[in-house]
Write a protein that holds these residues in place. Structure first.
Motif, PDB file in Angstrom:
ATOM      1  N   ILE B  12       0.858  -1.190   0.000  1.00  0.00           N
ATOM      2  CA  ILE B  12       0.000   0.000   0.000  1.00  0.00           C
ATOM      3  C   ILE B  12       0.895   1.242   0.000  1.00  0.00           C
ATOM      4  CG2 ILE B  12      -1.748   1.300   1.303  1.00  0.00           C
ATOM      5  CD1 ILE B  12      -2.749  -1.388   0.249  1.00  0.00           C
ATOM      6  N   LYS B  13       1.854   1.235   0.915  1.00  0.00           N
ATOM      7  CA  LYS B  13       2.859   2.295   0.890  1.00  0.00           C
ATOM      8  C   LYS B  13       4.124   1.836   1.602  1.00  0.00           C
ATOM      9  CE  LYS B  13       1.147   4.731   4.919  1.00  0.00           C
ATOM     10  NZ  LYS B  13       0.005   5.438   5.367  1.00  0.00           N
ATOM     11  N   ASN B  14       5.176   2.565   1.358  1.00  0.00           N
ATOM     12  CA  ASN B  14       6.483   2.239   1.908  1.00  0.00           C
ATOM     13  C   ASN B  14       7.063   3.557   2.396  1.00  0.00           C
ATOM     14  OD1 ASN B  14       8.697   0.663   2.503  1.00  0.00           O
ATOM     15  ND2 ASN B  14       9.344   0.366   0.391  1.00  0.00           N
ATOM     16  N   ALA B  15       6.705   3.917   3.628  1.00  0.00           N
ATOM     17  CA  ALA B  15       7.018   5.269   4.111  1.00  0.00           C
ATOM     18  C   ALA B  15       8.416   5.337   4.709  1.00  0.00           C
ATOM     19  CB  ALA B  15       5.986   5.685   5.153  1.00  0.00           C
ATOM     20  N   ARG B  16       9.171   6.333   4.265  1.00  0.00           N
ATOM     21  CA  ARG B  16      10.524   6.513   4.788  1.00  0.00           C
ATOM     22  C   ARG B  16      10.450   7.420   6.020  1.00  0.00           C
ATOM     23  NH1 ARG B  16      15.465   6.801   0.767  1.00  0.00           N
ATOM     24  NH2 ARG B  16      17.045   6.115   2.250  1.00  0.00           N
ATOM     25  N   LEU B  17      10.888   6.898   7.167  1.00  0.00           N
ATOM     26  CA  LEU B  17      10.839   7.686   8.398  1.00  0.00           C
ATOM     27  C   LEU B  17      12.044   8.619   8.482  1.00  0.00           C
ATOM     28  CD1 LEU B  17       9.779   4.912  10.942  1.00  0.00           C
ATOM     29  CD2 LEU B  17       8.305   6.496   9.690  1.00  0.00           C
ATOM     30  N   ASN B  18      13.195   8.105   8.095  1.00  0.00           N
ATOM     31  CA  ASN B  18      14.416   8.907   7.977  1.00  0.00           C
ATOM     32  C   ASN B  18      15.384   8.141   7.087  1.00  0.00           C
ATOM     33  OD1 ASN B  18      15.767   7.012   9.699  1.00  0.00           O
ATOM     34  ND2 ASN B  18      14.919   8.075  11.480  1.00  0.00           N
ATOM     35  N   VAL B  19      16.644   8.515   7.094  1.00  0.00           N
ATOM     36  CA  VAL B  19      17.600   7.932   6.129  1.00  0.00           C
ATOM     37  C   VAL B  19      17.540   6.403   6.070  1.00  0.00           C
ATOM     38  CG1 VAL B  19      20.042   7.798   5.459  1.00  0.00           C
ATOM     39  CG2 VAL B  19      19.127   9.904   6.421  1.00  0.00           C
ATOM     40  N   GLU B  20      17.547   5.773   7.242  1.00  0.00           N
ATOM     41  CA  GLU B  20      17.664   4.305   7.249  1.00  0.00           C
ATOM     42  C   GLU B  20      16.387   3.549   7.586  1.00  0.00           C
ATOM     43  OE1 GLU B  20      20.904   3.283   9.911  1.00  0.00           O
ATOM     44  OE2 GLU B  20      22.171   2.993   8.161  1.00  0.00           O
ATOM     45  N   HIS B  21      15.356   4.237   8.013  1.00  0.00           N
ATOM     46  CA  HIS B  21      14.184   3.526   8.546  1.00  0.00           C
ATOM     47  C   HIS B  21      12.909   3.742   7.735  1.00  0.00           C
ATOM     48  CE1 HIS B  21      17.019   3.819  11.918  1.00  0.00           C
ATOM     49  NE2 HIS B  21      16.538   2.633  12.249  1.00  0.00           N
ATOM     50  N   ARG B  61       2.413  -3.863  13.678  1.00  0.00           N
ATOM     51  CA  ARG B  61       1.021  -3.477  13.931  1.00  0.00           C
ATOM     52  C   ARG B  61       0.166  -3.662  12.686  1.00  0.00           C
ATOM     53  NH1 ARG B  61       2.038   3.089  14.272  1.00  0.00           N
ATOM     54  NH2 ARG B  61       2.472   3.335  12.049  1.00  0.00           N
ATOM     55  N   VAL B  62      -1.155  -3.629  12.910  1.00  0.00           N
ATOM     56  CA  VAL B  62      -2.118  -3.562  11.810  1.00  0.00           C
ATOM     57  C   VAL B  62      -2.764  -2.190  11.907  1.00  0.00           C
ATOM     58  CG1 VAL B  62      -4.301  -4.446  10.894  1.00  0.00           C
ATOM     59  CG2 VAL B  62      -2.569  -6.034  11.732  1.00  0.00           C
ATOM     60  N   LYS B  63      -2.693  -1.443  10.816  1.00  0.00           N
ATOM     61  CA  LYS B  63      -3.249  -0.089  10.819  1.00  0.00           C
ATOM     62  C   LYS B  63      -3.988   0.135   9.509  1.00  0.00           C
ATOM     63  CE  LYS B  63      -1.738   4.635  11.776  1.00  0.00           C
ATOM     64  NZ  LYS B  63      -0.579   5.531  11.811  1.00  0.00           N
ATOM     65  N   GLU B  64      -5.205   0.592   9.631  1.00  0.00           N
ATOM     66  CA  GLU B  64      -6.042   0.884   8.453  1.00  0.00           C
ATOM     67  C   GLU B  64      -6.024  -0.272   7.453  1.00  0.00           C
ATOM     68  OE1 GLU B  64      -4.240   4.522   7.264  1.00  0.00           O
ATOM     69  OE2 GLU B  64      -4.977   5.568   9.033  1.00  0.00           O
ATOM     70  N   ASP B  65      -6.347  -1.470   7.948  1.00  0.00           N
ATOM     71  CA  ASP B  65      -6.426  -2.667   7.093  1.00  0.00           C
ATOM     72  C   ASP B  65      -5.102  -3.049   6.437  1.00  0.00           C
ATOM     73  OD1 ASP B  65      -8.996  -3.404   7.532  1.00  0.00           O
ATOM     74  OD2 ASP B  65      -9.817  -2.159   5.908  1.00  0.00           O
ATOM     75  N   ALA B  66      -4.017  -2.514   6.951  1.00  0.00           N
ATOM     76  CA  ALA B  66      -2.717  -2.889   6.385  1.00  0.00           C
ATOM     77  C   ALA B  66      -1.845  -3.483   7.485  1.00  0.00           C
ATOM     78  CB  ALA B  66      -2.040  -1.676   5.770  1.00  0.00           C
ATOM     79  N   LEU B  67      -1.098  -4.509   7.088  1.00  0.00           N
ATOM     80  CA  LEU B  67      -0.124  -5.116   7.986  1.00  0.00           C
ATOM     81  C   LEU B  67       1.164  -4.311   7.799  1.00  0.00           C
ATOM     82  CD1 LEU B  67       0.542  -7.585   9.818  1.00  0.00           C
ATOM     83  CD2 LEU B  67       1.032  -8.862   7.726  1.00  0.00           C
ATOM     84  N   GLU B  68       1.726  -3.830   8.914  1.00  0.00           N
ATOM     85  CA  GLU B  68       2.881  -2.943   8.774  1.00  0.00           C
ATOM     86  C   GLU B  68       4.157  -3.554   9.351  1.00  0.00           C
ATOM     87  OE1 GLU B  68       0.992   1.425   8.302  1.00  0.00           O
ATOM     88  OE2 GLU B  68       1.664   0.944  10.326  1.00  0.00           O
ATOM     89  N   PHE B  69       5.258  -3.261   8.671  1.00  0.00           N
ATOM     90  CA  PHE B  69       6.568  -3.725   9.114  1.00  0.00           C
ATOM     91  C   PHE B  69       7.498  -2.532   9.252  1.00  0.00           C
ATOM     92  CE2 PHE B  69       4.624  -7.152   6.666  1.00  0.00           C
ATOM     93  CZ  PHE B  69       4.734  -8.204   7.560  1.00  0.00           C
ATOM     94  N   LEU B  70       8.103  -2.426  10.415  1.00  0.00           N
ATOM     95  CA  LEU B  70       9.075  -1.363  10.648  1.00  0.00           C
ATOM     96  C   LEU B  70      10.448  -1.967  10.378  1.00  0.00           C
ATOM     97  CD1 LEU B  70       9.790   1.445  11.890  1.00  0.00           C
ATOM     98  CD2 LEU B  70       9.782   0.320  14.114  1.00  0.00           C
ATOM     99  N   TYR B  71      11.238  -1.339   9.511  1.00  0.00           N
ATOM    100  CA  TYR B  71      12.534  -1.941   9.210  1.00  0.00           C
ATOM    101  C   TYR B  71      13.614  -0.899   8.953  1.00  0.00           C
ATOM    102  CZ  TYR B  71      11.550  -1.107   4.211  1.00  0.00           C
ATOM    103  OH  TYR B  71      11.269  -0.532   3.003  1.00  0.00           O
ATOM    104  N   ARG B  72      14.836  -1.374   9.081  1.00  0.00           N
ATOM    105  CA  ARG B  72      16.013  -0.535   8.854  1.00  0.00           C
ATOM    106  C   ARG B  72      16.800  -1.103   7.673  1.00  0.00           C
ATOM    107  NH1 ARG B  72      21.519  -0.213  10.858  1.00  0.00           N
ATOM    108  NH2 ARG B  72      21.334  -2.124  12.051  1.00  0.00           N
TER     109      ARG B  72
END
Lengths: 304, 253
Positions: B12-21, B61-72
């Protein structure tokens, strides 16, 4: 069910030519959460030794381009726990069960084989090619005299099950070893086991796995496996079980054309636990697409 | 616990939090898997040869019908993951492994996170409904993620950075020791997730609780035995008996 996919290994009839490769299906329980194990041609279980083995210290695996290196070191529950706790589960499925065994001496192999034969497994695969254990194992797969002696002894202990010998890709002459297995009465040979390999972590200048050297598997080794299956199958009349990097029906068809009667899916299971089912369905698709009546028509059908 | 399944999912999306995350959000085909905090998923791109194997990611987490993965960004696989775009397909196995056990009544959950270890502790904090204490450390401010959101789901959030850019200057272990000084250790149940060195240090403080380990995995489902962890009772699989182990069980060398 259609007999289009049937193949025979010794006295065993497989409903299709697709097995699991030893060490990639555990003792069956985990994979059974992803598909009905009865759909397999046969299930080849994790190698077992007389006593439980703890395996090698971690890290045990590293991924390399299109493959992986492992040095698990045959961690297993041992013969007794296998027969008491693991075998009853897998016997509930309508699938031939092939136990893979590894010993450090001829006597150990013989004991393992006769006890498993009595316990009612359908096949016994002699692992004489594991690169990751210090004693026994591969030593038998690289020394022709020891190899002859081992198979002769084990053959005498196995009455009901079919006997398969899993060859090492490091064997000095694969044809010679294949013929030796045939001469001593093996029902089939299987190949290839993993290829000794290593990887280095340059950030700490250390080997990537604790054991330093492990066995390479996966698509990276498929062309080597295909070549060895081709050579071995021309050297013997007994069936050859081909493996090494198979992940789709097309790959399996290549092994069949090269001379294999059946194939095993290994590392691909790690990527996708349903890989053996994909391979079975892929073979069926190929038969339809190329108007081949039955899978046995493909065996050794390579046009030179 | 729900048994694992193999499924495809659309990015759905691949959001960049900062340079590596990054946070990768995917929508599974079929039903949303019911994961519990501490469990993980194996994620890969179908048909790829290099990287071949899937990679493990903690349930975030699951947010707005999406399964989310936090990664570096760490290597080849995460680099490829970082360029996934909306509509791309991924293949997932899960949920896998043992979740974090709940604390005994009256014990206060104390969550200790190092770097992306926060990914697996975030849903745990959420499950405690604002009761948890979180200590969170990283090398610098870029490694302390989602701090505002975390504040909203816990009682206390303590931060530490090695460069001192945010919170206390030092490691999360320094912060933990400072926090425990003069307190009754037995009031807390610790849940720790982070680098091996951090888990080792947490395990040496005589606390009750759990660590979640990260190991190289080939299959994630318990068949390859590649992710063996040395424990006081022999080798155990991080993917099956773990990744959560009781403090004291894992032998850190």
């Amino acid at each position: 069910m259609s007999k289009r996919l049937e193949v025979k290994i010794g006295k065993l009839t497989l409903k299709n030519p697709v097995m699991t490769a030893s060490g990639t299906a555990g003792y069956g329980a985990e994979l059974s959460e992803f598909f009905d194990l009865s759909r397999l041609g046969a299930i080849v279980l994790k190698g077992i030794s007389l006593k439980p083995w703890p395996g090698n210290p971690p890290p045990r695996i590293i991924e390399t381009p299109s493959g992986m290196i492992n040095a698990i070191g045959l961690q297993n529950v041992g013969l007794k726990a296998f027969i008491d706790e693991k075998l009853p589960f897998i016997k509930k499925f309508d699938v031939p069960v092939i136990a893979n065994v590894l010993g450090t001496t001829v006597g150990e192999y013989a004991k393992l084989a006769s006890r498993l034969d009595e316990a009612g497994v359908d096949g016994i695969e002699l692992n004489v090619s594991c690169p990751n254990v210090k004693k026994g194992g591969i030593a038998f797969g690289l020394d022709l005299k020891a190899f002859y002696k081992l198979i002769r002894k084990v053959r005498g202990c196995v009455k009901q099950a079919i006997l398969i010998v899993k060859l090492s890709p490091g064997a000095p002459d694969i044809c010679e070893f294949s013929r030796a297995a045939e001469d001593e009465g093996a029902d089939a040979i299987s190949l290839i086991n993993t290829i000794p390999a290593m990887e280095i972590d340059i950030s700490c200048r250390k080997p990537s796995i604790k054991n330093v050297i492990g066995g390479l598997s996966g698509p990276a080794i498929m062309p080597i496996a295909l070549r060895m299956v081709f050579q071995a199958s021309r050297a013997v009349k007994i069936p050859v079980i081909g493996m090494g990097g198979i992940r789709a029906g097309e790959d399996a068809v290549k092994f069949l054309l090269a001379g294999a009667t059946a194939v095993a899916v290994g590392t691909a299971i790690f990527v996708n636990p349903r890989a053996p089912i994909n391979v079975i369905e892929g073979i069926e698709d190929y038969l339809k697409r190329f108007n081949v009546e039955k899978v046995s028509d493909l065996i050794g059908g390579l046009q030179l | 616990m729900s048994s694992p399944s193999l499924f495809k999912a659309k990015v759905i999306k691949n959001a960049r939090l900062n340079v590596e995350h990054f946070i990768l959000s995917v929508r599974p085909e079929g039903i949303m898997p019911a994961a519990q905090p501490g469990q993980f998923f194996m994620l890969g791109i179908p048909g790829r040869l290099d990287p071949l194997l899937k990679r493990p990611f903690g349930y975030f987490r699951v947010k707005e019908d999406a399964l989310e993965f936090l990664y570096r960004l760490r290597g080849k696989a995460t680099a490829i993951m970082s360029v996934l775009d909306a509509g791309d397909e991924v293949e997932i196995i899960g949920p896998l492994g043992e979740p974090y056990p709940l604390p005994k009544p009256k014990k206060v959950p104390l969550l200790v996170a190092g770097g992306t270890g926060i990914a697996s502790l975030y849903p745990l904090a959420d499950a405690f409904g604002g009761e948890a204490l979180i200590l969170y450390g990283g090398r610098n401010s870029d490694e302390l993620l989602l701090t505002e959101e975390l504040r909203g789901i816990c009682r206390v959030l303590g931060l530490a950075t090695e460069d001192g850019s945010v919170g206390v200057k030092g490691t999360v272990i320094d912060l933990l020791k400072e926090f425990l000084a003069g307190k009754n250790k037995n009031r807390h149940v610790v849940y720790a997730c982070g680098p091996r060195g951090m888990l080792k240090a947490v395990s040496e403080l005589g606390l009750e609780g759990y660590v979640s380990v990260e190991e190289r995995m080939a299959c994630g489902i318990g068949v390859c035995l590649g992710c063996a962890v040395k424990t006081s009772t022999g080798h155990k699989r991080a993917c099956k008996e773990g990744p959560v182990f009781r403090i004291g069980e894992v032998v850190f060398e």
